[in-house]
Write a protein that holds these residues in place. Structure first.
Motif, short mmCIF file in Angstrom:
data_model
loop_
_atom_site.label_atom_id
_atom_site.label_comp_id
_atom_site.label_asym_id
_atom_site.label_seq_id
_atom_site.Cartn_x
_atom_site.Cartn_y
_atom_site.Cartn_z
N LEU A 30 52.98 -10.31 -21.21
CA LEU A 30 51.67 -9.99 -22.14
C LEU A 30 50.78 -10.76 -21.69
O LEU A 30 50.94 -12.10 -21.51
CB LEU A 30 52.09 -10.05 -23.66
CG LEU A 30 50.93 -10.16 -24.48
CD1 LEU A 30 50.55 -8.63 -24.76
CD2 LEU A 30 51.37 -10.30 -25.80
N ASN A 51 58.49 -12.26 -29.51
CA ASN A 51 57.38 -12.54 -28.57
C ASN A 51 57.97 -13.92 -27.95
O ASN A 51 57.97 -14.93 -28.98
CB ASN A 51 56.21 -12.60 -29.37
CG ASN A 51 55.26 -13.30 -28.74
OD1 ASN A 51 55.03 -14.12 -27.82
ND2 ASN A 51 53.83 -12.35 -28.74
N HIS A 115 56.60 -10.51 -32.89
CA HIS A 115 55.50 -9.95 -32.20
C HIS A 115 54.73 -9.32 -33.17
O HIS A 115 55.39 -8.21 -33.75
CB HIS A 115 55.76 -9.33 -30.87
CG HIS A 115 54.58 -8.88 -30.22
ND1 HIS A 115 53.62 -9.67 -29.74
CD2 HIS A 115 54.07 -7.60 -30.45
CE1 HIS A 115 52.84 -8.73 -29.01
NE2 HIS A 115 52.83 -7.48 -29.41
N LYS A 117 51.68 -6.59 -33.28
CA LYS A 117 50.37 -5.86 -32.59
C LYS A 117 49.12 -6.19 -33.26
O LYS A 117 48.97 -5.78 -34.41
CB LYS A 117 51.08 -4.32 -32.46
CG LYS A 117 49.87 -3.55 -31.81
CD LYS A 117 50.56 -2.31 -31.23
CE LYS A 117 49.64 -1.27 -30.53
NZ LYS A 117 48.50 -1.98 -29.81
N ASP A 119 45.17 -5.37 -33.68
CA ASP A 119 44.24 -4.13 -33.29
C ASP A 119 43.10 -4.93 -32.33
O ASP A 119 42.68 -4.14 -31.39
CB ASP A 119 43.40 -3.80 -34.62
CG ASP A 119 44.36 -2.89 -35.51
OD1 ASP A 119 45.35 -2.37 -35.00
OD2 ASP A 119 44.09 -3.05 -36.60
#
Length: 164
Positions: A30, A51, A115, A117, A119
Motif C-alpha cells: 500500500l 494492515n 485495515h 478502506k 474513501d
C-alpha cells in the motif's frame, strides 16, 4: 523478538506471526514505501484485512535511543490507537506490535492494525476540489480534529498522505 497483542486479537497470533515472517515476499503493498512499508494481508474466510506497517530501521543514534530510552514507533502506534479507542475516537483496531532488537541496538519493528478502506485521503481533498460533498467532508475532518484537541490529543502529523 518482543511482541504484544490486543486481547481481542490473540487468536490471530500464529497468522500474524506468519505474515511478519513472510512480509518481504507476501502481502499487497500500500503506497510507495519510501520510508516505511505498509502491506495488506486479507484473512481468509473473514472480512478482516490486516494492515502491517514495517518501520524503517532507524539510524544508529535512534537504534540506541529506541533500545534503551524511548518506546519504538510500532509500540507507540499500538498504544496511541488503544488510547484513542478509550476516548471513543475513531481509529482502526490495534492488533499487535513486534520489535526486533539486537543485544545492544534496536532494529526492525512492525505495527499491525485492522485495515479500513478509506474513501479519500487528506491529500485527495487538498488536490481534488470536485469530490462530491467536498466541503462537508472537510468540515467533518475539522470536527474530528477538534474532538482530538478537546480530549487532550495533539496530533502533530496531519500531513496529506498520513490522514484518511
Amino acid at each position: 523478538m518482543n511482541f504484544i497483542f490486543s486481547e481481542v486479537y490473540k487468536s490471530y497470533k500464529v497468522l500474524v506471526e506468519n505474515c511478519i515472517e513472510n512480509f518481504q515476499q507476501e502481502g499487497e503493498k500500500l503506497g510507495n514505501g519510501d520510508r516505511n512499508v505498509i502491506k495488506l494481508f486479507p484473512v481468509e474466510g473473514e472480512d478482516l484485512v490486516l494492515n502491517i506497517k514495517s518501520f524503517k530501521i532507524p539510524n544508529l543514534v535512534n537504534q540506541v535511543a529506541y533500545k534503551h530510552f524511548r518506546k519504538s514507533k510500532a509500540r507507540r502506534s499500538f498504544e496511541y490507537a488503544q488510547k484513542l479507542q478509550e476516548l471513543d475516537l475513531g481509529t482502526p483496531d490495534p492488533i499487535a506490535y513486534f520489535e526486533y532488537p539486537s543485544a545492544s541496538l534496536f532494529k526492525e519493528s512492525f505495527y499491525v492494525s485492522e485495515h479500513l478502506k478509506a474513501d479519500y485521503t487528506f491529500r485527495d481533498l487538498t488536490h481534488n476540489f470536485d469530490i462530491p460533498n467536498h466541503e462537508e467532508i472537510l468540515r467533518a475532518f475539522t470536527r474530528f480534529t477538534f474532538q482530538l484537541h478537546e480530549n487532550q490529543v495533539l496530533f502533530l502529523d496531519h500531513s496529506p498522505g498520513n490522514t484518511l
